[in-house]
Motif scaffolding. Structure first.
Motif, mmCIF file in Angstrom:
data_model
loop_
_atom_site.group_PDB
_atom_site.id
_atom_site.type_symbol
_atom_site.label_atom_id
_atom_site.label_comp_id
_atom_site.label_asym_id
_atom_site.label_seq_id
_atom_site.Cartn_x
_atom_site.Cartn_y
_atom_site.Cartn_z
ATOM 1 N N TRP A 15 -9.564 26.987 15.712
ATOM 2 C CA TRP A 15 -8.350 26.539 15.298
ATOM 3 C C TRP A 15 -8.184 27.299 14.359
ATOM 4 C CZ3 TRP A 15 -12.676 23.755 15.950
ATOM 5 C CH2 TRP A 15 -13.056 22.908 17.402
ATOM 6 N N ASP A 44 -17.485 25.004 14.879
ATOM 7 C CA ASP A 44 -17.866 23.791 14.410
ATOM 8 C C ASP A 44 -17.902 23.361 16.084
ATOM 9 O OD1 ASP A 44 -17.385 21.351 13.300
ATOM 10 O OD2 ASP A 44 -15.399 21.177 12.975
ATOM 11 N N ASP A 53 -9.936 18.512 18.811
ATOM 12 C CA ASP A 53 -8.741 18.773 17.089
ATOM 13 C C ASP A 53 -10.317 18.332 16.834
ATOM 14 O OD1 ASP A 53 -6.982 16.718 18.057
ATOM 15 O OD2 ASP A 53 -7.062 15.210 18.152
ATOM 16 N N SER A 55 -12.583 19.020 13.314
ATOM 17 C CA SER A 55 -12.665 18.550 12.416
ATOM 18 C C SER A 55 -12.609 17.790 11.564
ATOM 19 C CB SER A 55 -14.448 18.171 12.207
ATOM 20 O OG SER A 55 -14.637 19.337 11.555
ATOM 21 N N ARG A 56 -12.363 16.664 10.941
ATOM 22 C CA ARG A 56 -11.648 16.296 9.208
ATOM 23 C C ARG A 56 -12.073 17.387 8.812
ATOM 24 N NH1 ARG A 56 -7.860 15.329 7.505
ATOM 25 N NH2 ARG A 56 -7.470 13.779 6.222
ATOM 26 N N GLU A 57 -13.429 17.945 8.247
ATOM 27 C CA GLU A 57 -14.118 19.051 6.978
ATOM 28 C C GLU A 57 -12.886 20.146 7.536
ATOM 29 O OE1 GLU A 57 -17.974 20.135 8.337
ATOM 30 O OE2 GLU A 57 -18.558 20.780 5.564
ATOM 31 N N GLU A 59 -10.273 20.446 9.338
ATOM 32 C CA GLU A 59 -8.923 20.234 8.434
ATOM 33 C C GLU A 59 -8.395 20.548 7.075
ATOM 34 O OE1 GLU A 59 -7.209 16.975 10.418
ATOM 35 O OE2 GLU A 59 -7.273 17.514 12.599
ATOM 36 N N ASP A 60 -9.763 20.113 6.404
ATOM 37 C CA ASP A 60 -9.902 19.813 5.095
ATOM 38 C C ASP A 60 -9.247 21.620 4.736
ATOM 39 O OD1 ASP A 60 -8.984 17.313 4.935
ATOM 40 O OD2 ASP A 60 -11.292 17.449 4.294
ATOM 41 N N HIS A 63 -6.706 22.864 5.539
ATOM 42 C CA HIS A 63 -5.165 23.111 4.676
ATOM 43 C C HIS A 63 -6.210 23.207 2.823
ATOM 44 C CE1 HIS A 63 -3.140 19.904 1.510
ATOM 45 N NE2 HIS A 63 -2.348 20.016 2.428
#
Length: 129
Positions: A15, A44, A53, A55-57, A59-60, A63
């Motif tokens: 990603w 990851d 998808d 992970s939230r980590e 994605e953060d 961002h």
């Protein structure tokens, strides 16, 4: 409109963030084993048999990279707005000085109101009349 390539979940290799301006963040690599995951090395784990998808980590983190990318642009927007307001305030000041002079105010009165000397006020605005 930006076009995106659709890649099957099992073929996703990682990603990265992207911006309409063309900027792309560094790749966060998808690894096949939890033992290979290492956030500090941008790796990851996401199982190959499910959705790919991030992970939230991750994605953060992406961002935050994007926010750092747009930070200077956001700051420049603030400078642009302040410069516009400054120019408008200068125009209002010029008009009110002209009106005050037309109403009989002295250069000393105008200078005092603005926080400058009588001579500086005269030098700045005498040519407007």
């Amino acid at each position: 409109m930006t076009e995106y390539e659709v890649v099957p979940d099992a073929e996703m290799v990682g990603w990265r963030g992207a911006c309409d301006c063309g900027w792309q963040g560094e790749l966060w690599k998808r690894v096949a084993s939890p033992a290979d995951a290492d956030f500090t090395r941008r790796r990851d784990y996401v199982a190959l048999d499910g959705f790919a998808d991030a992970s939230r980590e991750v994605e953060d983190a992406i961002h935050e990279e994007w926010k750092a990318h747009i930070g200077p642009s956001d700051a420049i927007l603030g400078v642009t707005a302040a410069a516009r307001e400054y120019a408008q305030a200068g125009q209002r000041l010029d008009k009110t000085v002209s009106a005050a002079k037309a109403a009989g105010a002295s250069w000393a009165d105008i200078g005092r109101a603005v926080g400058i000397s009588r001579q500086s006020a005269h030098e700045r605005w005498a040519g407007m009349q």
